[in-house]
Design an enzyme around this catalytic site. Structure first.
Site, mmCIF file in Angstrom:
data_model
loop_
_atom_site.group_PDB
_atom_site.id
_atom_site.type_symbol
_atom_site.label_atom_id
_atom_site.label_comp_id
_atom_site.label_asym_id
_atom_site.label_seq_id
_atom_site.Cartn_x
_atom_site.Cartn_y
_atom_site.Cartn_z
ATOM 1 N N LYS A 180 5.541 4.592 -4.688
ATOM 2 C CA LYS A 180 6.168 3.372 -4.177
ATOM 3 C C LYS A 180 6.074 2.271 -5.239
ATOM 4 C CE LYS A 180 4.868 4.665 0.550
ATOM 5 N NZ LYS A 180 6.206 4.882 1.108
ATOM 6 N N ARG B 265 14.684 -1.961 7.086
ATOM 7 C CA ARG B 265 13.546 -2.314 6.251
ATOM 8 C C ARG B 265 14.019 -2.567 4.824
ATOM 9 N NH1 ARG B 265 8.584 1.980 5.182
ATOM 10 N NH2 ARG B 265 10.012 2.738 3.594
#
Lengths: 412, 412
Positions: free
Chosen positions: A223, A371
């Site tokens: 990430k 999101r």
């Protein structure tokens, strides 16, 4: 409130992190708001991976375990990640997946609290964390159980039968961030240990696991560390616990002398004890490039820009899509907001699809969350203006009604 | 007995597998006899890895989980490996490390034999396998134990308390190969399940796990599959068992609906149930190239050349280093010999070092084994002549006495 794109051009020009964008290889025509799911590709990764393949593997062959330092990579990359999370050298290991690492640490924590059988977590924690805890509890039997309570009830649920509290620092749906120091202290006061999942915080927000007296942590390499799809994960074990813990996964690279090929397992002294099998060196090298890049960026600047960007996105959506049915689920308070912005919407899934089709890549989380990840190293202020332009158009013209309903299988 | 190099040049010219050597990127000046530890680099790997990095990750970003088929890679690559080991489609998964996979399968096997608490293995099995079994037994407690007996005593040790027999098909030190069908049948006759470790056999010798009625197997991607350092490993679960097994490591990608983010774990129906966390896609892509290459080579030809090469090496060492103190520990019988040749020698370690310094890369296994891997896809008959030339020189002139005693940390 910003109401002109030009104001944002000015912010970008003054951005102390602006230069980092060129360190990433970003596709044309895309505004990437999904770096909290899969980080973007650093420019340097291709060359490093090519060198590992052609020179280290191809020409060095087996010798590279020594000559190219492969054998030390899990600890070397771990130490670098340690600098991002406030961990002392020798307390972080890059290894396996987040899930496998969580299993090791939960089992180790249970072993340190004999007689206590409960793993306490938050309702709505990232499912795989709960699945892992459930699987461990089921395999151990004997009354081991996983208890999930709402965030607000965590402290009072820290009863004497709780061996370990397992929390994700940043909620994957909402982006809400826990107070790590306070909850760690509460767990300790209750006689429990704590395992933090830093998947959505490592590289994204300031962390100081040592100062916060964290016992154990796991996190993700793909990430905010930009280590590539399925990059090796990491784990942290507080130095004071490393000599006491017993992991259920006792592989040869966690042995005190792996190459002595002894008949019985003798655990390594330090963080290496948590190693199991042989790590992918190519994947580890790609991860190291991403971590090196993150280390070059001052965290204070990253955090300041992240908060500014996420606030800007919240404000722009409120101003330009205020009647479109979005409900903000991300905290407005800076101290509680990590590096993403999420909205509930009854049509979140087709809206996400319509955005992706127009080059604005965010993602959808079941059942109804849209999101957007905020990655200050490669996002510009104007990108958010442009993204909300597209969102406003999708909503005004109801373009999302045409979105294809193919299941998106994106990885958080 | 071959006593002229020219005879071997002729064998190479007639070798039906000769063309495969050009599919590998081999360094000049090296005779690589360690492909059973880390396989050589396929020429195609660099391009494939570069494409995954630059195009699939860099440009496709998160979309590549769908668009580039990343999400399906563990099963797709698993199916390809399945063709090398005689497994039906849908029964092999590429995932994690061999050690982690072994843990999953041993735990699953124990769960299928409630009341039985013993994992039976062979004394001298690869240590990490025994460590993993020990760690699992210790974490389960309640009388679970690992019992190790010499190979000859395995059948009589298959008593009613044995839940699962855990064997490595090919011994990492000696290269001796078990009769998989016979030992599997013996385990079943005793009411036990069996887990085979195929680390030194997948891609090296003919395998038919389905016909041999194997329950479970694990294996390695970085040896004879040429998947690169620390490549993802694999696991096999017989189709009839897949719906019954419960793994202790229940990660989200093993869920029936990973992207529904349900609160409780519902196991996937098929082999996907054994998936845990997110796999490294770069590592998986490199593995796939190696597997594709192995699939192009007819196994019968690979096996025939392997046996011819290993027999040649044995004969050449006997003829040219007969007085140098080597004891062959690899079986002479073809049916018992896999794809390596090992010798005991009091000075095995410095001899290995002296060979490596001269470009003949084999390896040492504690305490006294010199081990040479036979990889028919890229080894020529003349390579063995030349390697024994160097070995004879090292022994005659006692060059090994000068070898540096730095610890070699090579990975089996």
């Amino acid at each position: 409130m910003v109401d002109r794109r030009e104001a944002l051009v000015g912010l970008d020009a003054a951005d102390p992190l602006a230069g980092f964008r060129d360190a990433f290889s970003l596709p044309e025509g895309v505004i990437y708001l999904d770096g909290n799911s899969l980080g973007a590709l650093p420019v340097a990764t291709a060359g490093r991976v090519a060198a590992v393949v052609a020179a280290e593997w191809g020409r060095g062959l087996i010798r590279s375990w020594n000559d190219a330092g492969w054998i030390g990579l899990p600890e070397a990359v771990g130490d670098k990640i340690g600098r991002l999370i406030g961990a002392a050298p020798g307390s972080v290991l890059a290894a396996d997946s987040t899930s496998v690492n969580l299993y090791k640490l939960l089992a180790a924590a249970l072993g340190l609290r004999p007689g206590r059988r409960v793993i306490l977590t938050e309702a709505g924690n990232f499912p795989t964390d709960v699945y892992i805890a459930d699987g461990l509890a089921a395999s151990l039997g004997e009354g081991h159980e996983v208890r999930a309570v709402p965030a607000g009830g965590l402290r009072e649920a820290m009863t004497p039968e709780v061996a370990v509290v397992m929390l994700t620092h940043v909620n994957y749906r909402t982006g809400a961030m826990h107070d790590m120091a306070a909850l760690t202290a509460a767990a300790h006061a209750a006689g429990a240990l704590i395992v933090w999942d830093l998947a959505h915080s490592a590289g994204a927000v300031p962390l100081d696991v040592a100062a916060d007296r964290v016992d154990f942590a796991v996190g993700c390499g793909y990430k905010f560390l930009n280590g590539g799809p399925g990059a090796p994960a990491f784990l942290y074990v507080a130095p004071g616990l490393q000599g006491q813990v017993r992991y259920p996964l006792t592989g040869w690279l966690g042995h005190a002398a792996p190459f002595a090929f002894e008949d019985r397992f003798r655990p390594a002294a330090g963080i290496a004890r948590a190693t199991v099998g042989t790590p992918s060196i190519i994947a580890m090298a790609a991860l190291e490039v991403g971590v090196d890049l993150a280390l070059r960026a001052p965290m204070a600047a990253v955090r300041a820009k992240s908060l500014a960007l996420s606030r800007l996105l919240i404000d722009l959506v409120a101003a330009r899509c205020g009647d479109a049915g979005f409900t903000l689920v991300t905290p407005l308070a800076d101290a509680e907001r990590a590096s993403q912005v999420s909205f509930r919407h009854a049509h979140a899934y087709p809206i996400a699809q319509a955005l992706i089709a127009r080059g604005v890549i965010g993602d959808f989380r079941a059942p109804d969350v849209l999101r957007f990840g905020i990655t200050p190293l490669y996002l510009r202020y104007v990108d958010l203006w442009d993204a909300v332009d597209v969102l406003a158009d999708v909503m005004t013209r109801e373009i999302w009604r045409e979105a294809r309903f193919s299941m998106v299988r994106v990885v958080t």
